[in-house]
Scaffold this motif. Structure first.
Motif, mmCIF file in Angstrom:
data_model
loop_
_atom_site.group_PDB
_atom_site.id
_atom_site.type_symbol
_atom_site.label_atom_id
_atom_site.label_comp_id
_atom_site.label_asym_id
_atom_site.label_seq_id
_atom_site.Cartn_x
_atom_site.Cartn_y
_atom_site.Cartn_z
ATOM 1 N N MET A 47 0.528 -1.214 0.236
ATOM 2 C CA MET A 47 -0.245 -0.603 -0.223
ATOM 3 C C MET A 47 1.026 1.107 -0.379
ATOM 4 S SD MET A 47 -3.150 0.348 2.637
ATOM 5 C CE MET A 47 -3.972 1.676 2.626
ATOM 6 N N SER A 48 0.774 2.041 -1.075
ATOM 7 C CA SER A 48 1.393 3.255 -1.173
ATOM 8 C C SER A 48 1.190 4.422 0.050
ATOM 9 C CB SER A 48 1.611 4.327 -2.472
ATOM 10 O OG SER A 48 0.129 4.590 -2.788
ATOM 11 N N LYS A 49 1.641 5.205 0.308
ATOM 12 C CA LYS A 49 1.559 5.927 1.464
ATOM 13 C C LYS A 49 1.113 7.575 0.571
ATOM 14 C CE LYS A 49 4.255 9.532 4.182
ATOM 15 N NZ LYS A 49 5.616 9.600 4.983
ATOM 16 N N PRO A 50 -0.035 7.343 1.931
ATOM 17 C CA PRO A 50 -0.647 9.227 1.187
ATOM 18 C C PRO A 50 -0.207 10.223 0.615
ATOM 19 C CG PRO A 50 -1.803 8.091 2.563
ATOM 20 C CD PRO A 50 -0.387 8.018 2.256
ATOM 21 N N PRO A 51 0.478 10.876 -0.480
ATOM 22 C CA PRO A 51 0.980 12.453 -0.198
ATOM 23 C C PRO A 51 1.031 13.094 0.228
ATOM 24 C CG PRO A 51 -1.137 12.090 -2.353
ATOM 25 C CD PRO A 51 -0.594 10.533 -1.386
ATOM 26 N N GLN A 52 1.533 13.885 0.536
ATOM 27 C CA GLN A 52 1.699 14.972 1.545
ATOM 28 C C GLN A 52 2.658 16.158 0.561
ATOM 29 O OE1 GLN A 52 3.676 15.017 5.449
ATOM 30 N NE2 GLN A 52 3.325 17.366 5.281
ATOM 31 N N THR A 53 1.092 16.983 0.981
ATOM 32 C CA THR A 53 1.424 18.482 0.009
ATOM 33 C C THR A 53 0.909 19.594 0.870
ATOM 34 O OG1 THR A 53 -0.712 18.561 -0.531
ATOM 35 C CG2 THR A 53 -0.160 17.194 -2.079
ATOM 36 N N ALA A 54 1.786 20.183 -0.107
ATOM 37 C CA ALA A 54 1.997 22.014 0.580
ATOM 38 C C ALA A 54 1.833 23.195 0.246
ATOM 39 C CB ALA A 54 2.690 21.705 1.629
ATOM 40 N N GLY A 55 0.804 24.411 0.669
ATOM 41 C CA GLY A 55 0.762 25.386 -0.191
ATOM 42 C C GLY A 55 0.431 26.105 0.634
ATOM 43 N N ARG A 56 0.351 27.781 1.064
ATOM 44 C CA ARG A 56 0.136 29.197 1.327
ATOM 45 C C ARG A 56 -1.571 29.408 1.559
ATOM 46 N NH1 ARG A 56 4.814 29.665 2.892
ATOM 47 N NH2 ARG A 56 3.929 31.948 4.217
ATOM 48 N N GLY A 79 -8.586 13.459 4.311
ATOM 49 C CA GLY A 79 -7.092 13.756 5.103
ATOM 50 C C GLY A 79 -7.130 14.688 5.452
ATOM 51 N N SER A 80 -6.313 15.372 6.468
ATOM 52 C CA SER A 80 -5.958 15.821 6.995
ATOM 53 C C SER A 80 -4.677 16.469 6.641
ATOM 54 C CB SER A 80 -5.634 15.142 8.334
ATOM 55 O OG SER A 80 -4.374 14.388 8.526
ATOM 56 N N GLY A 81 -4.525 17.720 7.708
ATOM 57 C CA GLY A 81 -3.253 18.530 7.453
ATOM 58 C C GLY A 81 -3.160 19.335 8.939
ATOM 59 N N GLY A 82 -2.571 20.911 8.811
ATOM 60 C CA GLY A 82 -2.577 21.897 9.788
ATOM 61 C C GLY A 82 -2.031 22.558 9.507
ATOM 62 N N PHE A 83 -1.664 23.886 10.152
ATOM 63 C CA PHE A 83 -0.207 25.215 10.661
ATOM 64 C C PHE A 83 -0.952 25.620 11.528
ATOM 65 C CE2 PHE A 83 -5.356 27.220 9.485
ATOM 66 C CZ PHE A 83 -5.181 27.787 10.804
ATOM 67 N N TYR A 142 0.236 25.977 5.519
ATOM 68 C CA TYR A 142 -0.123 24.285 5.233
ATOM 69 C C TYR A 142 0.114 23.427 5.291
ATOM 70 C CZ TYR A 142 -2.490 24.151 0.623
ATOM 71 O OH TYR A 142 -2.580 24.422 -0.215
ATOM 72 N N THR A 143 -0.133 22.365 5.838
ATOM 73 C CA THR A 143 0.113 20.922 5.227
ATOM 74 C C THR A 143 -0.718 19.847 4.451
ATOM 75 O OG1 THR A 143 0.582 20.249 7.099
ATOM 76 C CG2 THR A 143 2.959 20.932 6.387
ATOM 77 N N PHE A 144 -1.010 18.972 4.052
ATOM 78 C CA PHE A 144 -2.319 18.860 4.004
ATOM 79 C C PHE A 144 -1.772 16.790 3.493
ATOM 80 C CE2 PHE A 144 -6.074 18.258 1.060
ATOM 81 C CZ PHE A 144 -6.933 17.341 1.544
ATOM 82 N N THR A 145 -2.050 16.402 3.708
ATOM 83 C CA THR A 145 -1.367 14.569 3.349
ATOM 84 C C THR A 145 -3.723 14.474 3.174
ATOM 85 O OG1 THR A 145 0.128 14.369 4.568
ATOM 86 C CG2 THR A 145 -1.368 11.917 4.061
ATOM 87 N N TYR A 146 -3.823 13.565 1.806
ATOM 88 C CA TYR A 146 -4.864 12.922 1.110
ATOM 89 C C TYR A 146 -5.348 11.846 0.991
ATOM 90 C CZ TYR A 146 -3.730 14.722 -2.970
ATOM 91 O OH TYR A 146 -3.433 14.844 -4.765
ATOM 92 N N VAL A 147 -6.131 11.106 0.340
ATOM 93 C CA VAL A 147 -6.173 9.782 -0.415
ATOM 94 C C VAL A 147 -7.277 10.197 -0.988
ATOM 95 C CG1 VAL A 147 -6.842 7.598 0.109
ATOM 96 C CG2 VAL A 147 -5.149 8.078 1.415
ATOM 97 N N LEU A 148 -7.450 9.479 -1.776
ATOM 98 C CA LEU A 148 -8.926 10.336 -3.222
ATOM 99 C C LEU A 148 -9.147 9.136 -4.110
ATOM 100 C CD1 LEU A 148 -10.899 12.442 -3.813
ATOM 101 C CD2 LEU A 148 -8.990 12.782 -6.085
ATOM 102 N N ASP A 149 -10.082 7.733 -3.036
ATOM 103 C CA ASP A 149 -10.751 7.158 -3.529
ATOM 104 C C ASP A 149 -10.958 6.804 -5.386
ATOM 105 O OD1 ASP A 149 -10.266 5.541 -0.743
ATOM 106 O OD2 ASP A 149 -12.280 6.131 -0.873
#
Length: 136
Positions: A1-10, A114-118, A129-136
């Motif tokens: 199982m692959s790790k969910p992508p962790q992304t970022a932005g502002r 998904g979840s994230g924070g700032f 912010y950071t955001f880790t998510y899964v899209l079925d």
């Protein structure tokens, strides 16, 4: 199982409208706030709708919870979803964790989780912010 992508932005915030709930001259005290945010990066959402309930435990300290409706895209996939947010603040700034409300994704974001924070420091106009998510 692959790790969910962790992304970022502002994101930037605007149109903060806060109103007391009950007596405004006591501690602790409650308030409601309506806020508009603009996300860029992994999440592109130009004008969100956000509603917070805030508990002030001191002049510059407390906690909050809220819901934010985002309409835009996550890494190019378009749709709408809702974030549930919980955080605390003090004189130095704000810390927040958020999670996608299950079942709230629409369009190409149907099935999004998904979840994230700032962490926001007072005086910053743009918040990372950071955001880790899964899209079925």
């Amino acid at each position: 199982m692959s790790k969910p992508p962790q992304t970022a932005g502002r994101f930037t915030f605007a149109d903060w409208e806060e109103h007391p709930v009950g007596p405004a001259d006591t501690t602790p005290r409650l308030a409601r706030a309506a806020v508009t945010n603009s996300f860029s990066g992994a999440i592109e959402a130009p004008g969100t709708s956000c509603s917070y309930t805030i508990t002030y435990t001191g002049e510059t300290a407390g906690a909050y919870a809220g819901m934010e409706l985002l309409s835009g895209s996550v890494e190019g996939r378009k749709g709408t979803f809702v974030l549930e947010e919980r955080g605390e603040f003090d004189a130095s700034g704000t810390r927040c964790r958020f999670e996608v409300v299950p079942g709230s994704g629409t369009g190409e974001l149907t099935g999004l989780s998904g979840s994230g924070g700032f962490t926001h420091r007072h005086g910053e106009e743009s918040v990372e912010y950071t955001f880790t998510y899964v899209l079925d």
